[in-house]
Design an enzyme around this catalytic site. Structure first.
Site, PDB file in Angstrom:
ATOM      1  N   HIS A 179     -15.228   7.431 -11.063  1.00 23.57           N
ATOM      2  CA  HIS A 179     -16.442   7.747 -10.315  1.00 23.57           C
ATOM      3  C   HIS A 179     -16.751   9.220 -10.540  1.00 23.57           C
ATOM      4  O   HIS A 179     -15.945  10.088 -10.233  1.00 23.57           O
ATOM      5  CB  HIS A 179     -16.202   7.466  -8.838  1.00 23.57           C
ATOM      6  CG  HIS A 179     -17.447   7.251  -8.035  1.00 23.57           C
ATOM      7  ND1 HIS A 179     -18.461   8.172  -7.981  1.00 23.57           N
ATOM      8  CD2 HIS A 179     -17.855   6.207  -7.255  1.00 23.57           C
ATOM      9  CE1 HIS A 179     -19.433   7.708  -7.182  1.00 23.57           C
ATOM     10  NE2 HIS A 179     -19.087   6.513  -6.747  1.00 23.57           N
TER      11      HIS A 179
ATOM     12  N   ASP B  19     -30.049  -6.257  -6.001  1.00 22.68           N
ATOM     13  CA  ASP B  19     -29.170  -5.922  -7.128  1.00 22.68           C
ATOM     14  C   ASP B  19     -29.274  -4.439  -7.463  1.00 22.68           C
ATOM     15  O   ASP B  19     -28.269  -3.783  -7.758  1.00 22.68           O
ATOM     16  CB  ASP B  19     -29.517  -6.777  -8.361  1.00 22.68           C
ATOM     17  CG  ASP B  19     -28.858  -8.150  -8.306  1.00 22.68           C
ATOM     18  OD1 ASP B  19     -28.185  -8.454  -7.290  1.00 22.68           O
ATOM     19  OD2 ASP B  19     -29.016  -8.924  -9.276  1.00 22.68           O
TER      20      ASP B  19
ATOM     21  N   SER C 254     -24.965  26.866 -17.216  1.00 21.09           N
ATOM     22  CA  SER C 254     -26.091  26.685 -16.308  1.00 21.09           C
ATOM     23  C   SER C 254     -25.987  25.334 -15.609  1.00 21.09           C
ATOM     24  O   SER C 254     -25.556  24.344 -16.206  1.00 21.09           O
ATOM     25  CB  SER C 254     -27.398  26.749 -17.097  1.00 21.09           C
ATOM     26  OG  SER C 254     -28.432  26.163 -16.349  1.00 21.09           O
TER      27      SER C 254
ATOM     28  N   GLU D  53       0.851  -1.203   0.000  1.00 22.93           N
ATOM     29  CA  GLU D  53       0.000   0.000   0.000  1.00 22.93           C
ATOM     30  C   GLU D  53       0.871   1.231   0.000  1.00 22.93           C
ATOM     31  O   GLU D  53       0.573   2.239  -0.658  1.00 22.93           O
ATOM     32  CB  GLU D  53      -0.919  -0.011   1.236  1.00 22.93           C
ATOM     33  CG  GLU D  53      -1.989   1.082   1.232  1.00 22.93           C
ATOM     34  CD  GLU D  53      -1.594   2.331   2.019  1.00 22.93           C
ATOM     35  OE1 GLU D  53      -2.443   3.214   2.154  1.00 22.93           O
ATOM     36  OE2 GLU D  53      -0.431   2.443   2.480  1.00 22.93           O
TER      37      GLU D  53
END
Lengths: 739, 739
Positions: free
Chosen positions: B678, B655, B617, B421
């Protein structure tokens, strides 16, 4: 034998598509009901006949049944180009009828995409100009209208959609089919540079967009494409209306984009909704930067006949009575003459409409089986797409009538009438982008319903390997049914399935579903004998002569071919939607991967010294395929002990089957083609119509020939082998027990 | 109040982590068993106490229970840097113990990734050289070893992993924290160009890799980072071993990559297996091109004290007794002196090992709940990561003992002890790449188990909005349990959950799972009072002083904080794995989206004229959020009538809940960051540690300030708003009835 050249003799005037359409309803419904799941001992047969009847009865002979249900003739009466009022009207009519058939919901789904139309006040044409700039010859502005359609308005003249505007003038260079290898031969063997020239190429062999790209890359400032009789005439066949060959005044419309799966050029990756950000035309995906125009062979003769320069190799010669000289420019006698293209085609953002109909699944509403085909046509769409749209429509009708009898499929069925396929698969791709998240979690399979006939010889299926067995079994049943009706089918029981059934390429609406999203996909249509008939697609392809009558009189007078196609497409949909255990065959996928790996390795073996020098090995790929095969066998073995009465156990296994195809999707995409994400199947970079297996490796090997830096090119081959090996391993993992 | 400065007074010698570890087993097991699903009237409470007991009994007081199960002390005895033999030994030991605990399967999963170590025969250091090139000052080669560890070998000296090699020499420029805004201020307000200079910055505020990137972009040829007491000393606390502040000879190790989620720099997008193609070091992702080195403040004083140039603004001044002049270079008296960095750190491909343990789900083996945390440490890892690894280990033990009592979770639980890590989240990212297809179809949630304590003040949870409610409910129960033990918790019933619970940024192993794959994720740890304590992370972070003793003596003498963290992390895992209906709250996601949209629109409103000029906008985004909120409310309403006894109906709804987070993943990634996918949450481009909402819009707005072409910059803002609006709409679709 009812192969192409003879079938029109069997034309029967009394039989009409509309009649066929009437009884296909009953037939397909009964046909589908006849299927039940059988547990076959060797995994190759998921289908059985109805237990009660012992075998399936062909109700197809009851042609005298009368049903008042024949709307399809009218869908080919008027031109219904994408973005036109008429195509919206047809959409509304389809919606209305699907609702009447009994579908649970039907809606029009609009997108605002970039389309391209000729300028009505400034027609496109090509001139030969003398040294004073006078136009001494102009190509025709339209095709001669076929009989019976003289009063029809809104027939768009032949044009290359998305051509750049412009009036380039210069010398012609003839480059055969405009393939990558043709340009190589031109530049390397003949030493001819087309920079600043206008190239003229014949249609055929590859997707026209690839020709345009090749011309741009070679530096041409314009490109003319013509239909050569060598490629668009069948032997011993008359031109339409006396036969089904392309008249000399006919020409092939078509888009000349290089989208590589992007959909709407201005909104790549996202659906073209009202609020969606649009790139400027400069930034759009795949738009050609040079003028492009298509012509028929009557016009082509005028451009070609005085060309000078060297005599071409024999395989560059077409069937016109000209010498097919390469150029540049005309012979000495005409050398002051230049060719000028006059192209005023406009790109414009235009609203299109998909029709989406749904039948909710009884037990697994969140599993989708999709039957989709386009509705938009260049003109009447007698073959492309309405021969397929009719199959779609009647399958919806069949399903509706089953629903009314109390049936409801286990899974949800989605019927889609796509818009703007002809402009780059836009309707289907935008809907795929809009629904990508639902589809990637929920879609079991996509079956395509474009043109049902492009020839008269045999039924042909292209599909993903996991559908081989189902397609084979259904086709075999159709074959048995069809025996007495003299249909020829390519079924030979003793051959490997993968040699009977082809890979999917692109060029129709399955693309986004299969190549971008990784949904198991297939298509079925009647086709020509590809060995004997060398003409490309079919002669009148994308011309005004694609009428209802050409189907009724020549392609399928008995309408039995269309019925067979409907039975195969419908059979696939119904089996996929209603089988308890999904009829997807993992062992077939394993077999195919082995074949593809062998085949791509053989391509590389043509360079044994370089393989040695750069330490290129296919071992990792072969090892991955072995691993996949073992996982598939184990999976299949576990299927035999599955408790199909346990709904969760069944769902777990079905999910593994459904997601197998998805496992081959790499979100990073193929190099330079972010929307082609399937690592096993993608269209060739050199011909969109051709499906290549292991396309990443294929392209890297192709580039070996042209790279200035062989070390770098071979590193890319190695990288692509490594990616392919990983993806096959990863797919194998999805077949192992989930924990 | 047992806030930081006082807690060490409460140290109890007799209490040891190992003792705590013993009874946490029993406590957590009982605690988890105590949870059952309750149907709450307002959807905010998924948890109830065990019906039989009425309320949960805190067995934590029974400290005198003796169990022979205390291995964790030994995991901090020896340095266990990623890629070393010792870290493999610990992996093997963990595997052995997890198998003994009763997990169904445990395996070591190796990858061959690029790591970076100092050259043992050529130490790294920084010199001040006189005009003859003589080294008149050298920084220290190692930290003073803490008492009790004098005989330990293999303590890696402080270094910047993946630093370029080199011996750049030049003038220093001090650039505060090395943030984007610091370099802007330096260049624009002070007019100082660092091209060809060596910059010196203090640690803190942002991820060190961002400092290095900023220095490179500014043209520096080297960068030195030091720990300033202003950032690494708490008030009234002694340096270790008498307190928990950083000694002057201590320095912060750490990698200086800019991976943006790529994992192994040489194999971006694919797992680093034996057969995997590796890029060359030149092509690797995120590797700095300049030498980098970290020093402590004793050494920093020598480099800073003679610096010349202008006096800095007050907020550039740290707490050392120097003037913090900017430079370039030293004052007149020392102007012939130059600074030279001597960096010989080597990159090398090295094998690392994750330990993966599984408990097969009883009913839904293909649904995965993951608890993962890293094992590798810069030295002993007393806090980072072993305070978290202990929680992971004991949760595995708890689960194992429940299994032995006959319990089995509904879903599969995966325990992961990640390697490397500290070198860029390598172990966790490679495993995510290896298993991406399984995870995207099957992973319900990922809970992170890095350091369990980084302060003494309060429990803190960062998680995705759909986990807010579950995290809150569990934390509240822990709070009730903890009441008598004086733990302070940040729970205030009347506040909005989203103001109590923070967004996830990056900097730990949840990154690939959350930001790349879109798996609901969360983390929980004990932390400082962020309002009162301005020091960065915790003082001894990544130094040799992160020992077991610093935890035992100062951070958590009662081990109650660790126990609370274990209860929260374990509680999340057990509820997610065993609840019939997944405890994910779609309404909380809707609330959070509304808040984020409001907040990002406010940032844009700082430029009202430009908003007007370029027609920018946020309406489409607000409209999408409203649409999402309505879909979430409807979904919740349908939940109330769900037949949870119907396994398929339940699965369909679960699901939808599971795939909601996945719906926010854009396979195209954020601009220039293909592995951050994401659209709602990603680390800031300017500080990896900070999680930004709507990161695409955030970055586009950030660039407004710097762009030479405002038109283009605002077009990008508009494009990002459009993408965000679409993704929110698309996510809303996943919550509607599936057909």
């Amino acid at each position: 034998d009812i192969s192409g050249t003879q079938s029109f003799n069997k034309m029967r005037k009394e039989s009409r598509l509309s009649h066929w359409i009437c009884w296909i309803v009953a037939v397909t419904a009964l046909f589908f009901l006849g299927f039940i799941i059988g547990k076959a001992p060797h995994g190759e047969l998921f289908l059985n006949y109805d237990d009660k009847n012992g075998k399936l009865v062909d109700r197809g002979k009851s042609q005298n049944r009368k049903l008042n249900c024949c709307p399809n003739r009218k869908f080919t009466r008027l031109p219904h180009l994408a973005g036109t009022e008429q195509n919206l009207k047809y959409a509304e009519q389809i919606k209305k009828e699907w609702l009447e058939f009994g579908l649970d919901s039907v809606s029009l789904v609009p997108y605002d995409v970039l389309l391209s139309y000729p300028n009505k006040s400034q027609p496109n044409y090509i001139s030969i100009c003398d040294d004073l700039g006078n136009e001494v010859f102009n190509t025709s502005l339209a095709e001669p209208i076929p009989q019976g359609y003289e009063d029809v308005s809104n027939i768009v003249p032949p044009y290359s959609a998305f051509s750049a505007k412009g009036q380039p003038q210069g010398d012609l260079v003839y480059v055969n089919y405009g393939r990558t290898e043709d340009f190589f031969q031109l530049e390397r063997e003949m030493g001819i540079n087309v920079t600043g020239k206008i190239v003229i190429v014949r249609y055929g062999k590859i997707f026209r967009g690839n020709k345009v790209k090749n011309a741009m890359l070679a530096g041409a400032k314009g490109i003319i494409m013509f239909s050569d009789p060598a490629d668009y005439w069948a032997a011993d066949v008359e031109p339409y209306p006396d036969g089904w060959n392309l008249p000399g005044g006919g020409a092939q419309r078509g888009n000349v984009l290089n989208l590589n799966g992007a959909g709407d050029p201005l909104t790549p990756g996202y659906p073209a909704k009202e609020y969606t950000y649009r790139f400027s035309l400069d930034e759009g995906v795949g738009l050609p930067k040079i003028p492009v125009h298509p012509i028929g062979f009557h016009d082509a003769i005028h451009l070609l006949k005085n060309m000078g320069g060297r005599i071409p190799p024999n395989n560059w010669k077409g069937a016109l009575n000209v010498s097919y000289r390469i150029g540049p420019g005309f012979t000495d006698d005409f050398k002051s003459q230049k060719v000028r293209m006059n192209i005023h085609t406009n790109n414009q953002v235009t609203r299109i409409y998909n029709v989406i109909g749904k039948i909710r699944g009884a037990l697994e509403p969140d599993r989708y089986v999709i039957l989709g085909g386009h509705r938009d046509a260049w003109v009447f769409g007698g073959i492309d797409p309405m021969s397929g749209a009719a199959v779609l429509h009647e399958t919806a009708r069949s399903a509706g009538s089953l629903l009314k009898k109390g049936w409801r499929p286990r899974r949800t069925i989605i019927f889609a009438s796509w818009d703007a396929e002809e402009f780059g698969l836009l309707g289907s791709t935008e809907w795929a982008e809009d629904n990508a998240r639902l589809l990637q979690e929920r879609a079991v399979a996509y079956i395509n319903a474009d043109s049902a006939i492009e020839g008269m010889y045999t039924l042909r299926v292209d599909c993903t390997p996991s559908l081989h067995t189902l397609a084979y079994d259904i086709t075999k049943q159709v074959s048995l049914l069809a025996h007495t009706t003299h249909l020829k089918l390519i079924i030979h029981i003793n051959l490997k399935l993968s040699s009977l059934i082809s890979k999917l390429g692109s060029g129709s609406d399955f693309e986004a579903y299969f190549i971008r999203l990784g949904i198991a996909a297939g298509r079925a249509r009647y086709t020509k004998n590809r060995v004997r008939n060398r003409y490309s697609s079919y002669p009148v392809y994308h011309s005004v002569y694609e009428t209802f009558e050409i189907v009724e009189r020549f392609y399928d007078p008995s309408f039995r071919r269309l019925r067979a196609v409907a039975q195969v497409r419908g059979g696939l949909i119904f089996m996929l939607a209603d089988s308890k255990l999904l009829p997807l065959d993992v062992n077939e996928y394993a077999d195919s991967l082995g074949k593809y790996a062998q085949s791509i390795a053989e391509v590389a073996q043509k360079h044994p010294e370089q393989m040695e020098l750069y330490k290129v090995s296919f071992d990792s790929l072969f090892s991955a395929v072995q691993n996949f095969s073992a996982a598939a066998r184990d999976f299949y073995a576990r299927l035999q002990t599955l408790h199909t009465e346990d709904p969760l156990q069944l769902r777990v296994v079905n999910d593994q089957l459904m997601y197998l195809e998805r496992a081959f999707i790499d979100p990073l995409g193929l190099p330079g083609r972010p929307f082609y994400r399937h690592v096993i199947f993608a269209p060739s970079s050199h011909n969109k119509y051709a499906g290549e297996s292991f396309p990443g490796i294929y392209d890297a090997l192709f580039d070996i020939e042209n790279s200035a830096d062989p070390e770098k090119a071979w590193q890319e081959v190695k990288r692509q082998i490594s990616i392919a090996a990983f993806m096959v391993h990863a797919a194998a993992m999805t077949l192992t027990p989930p924990a």
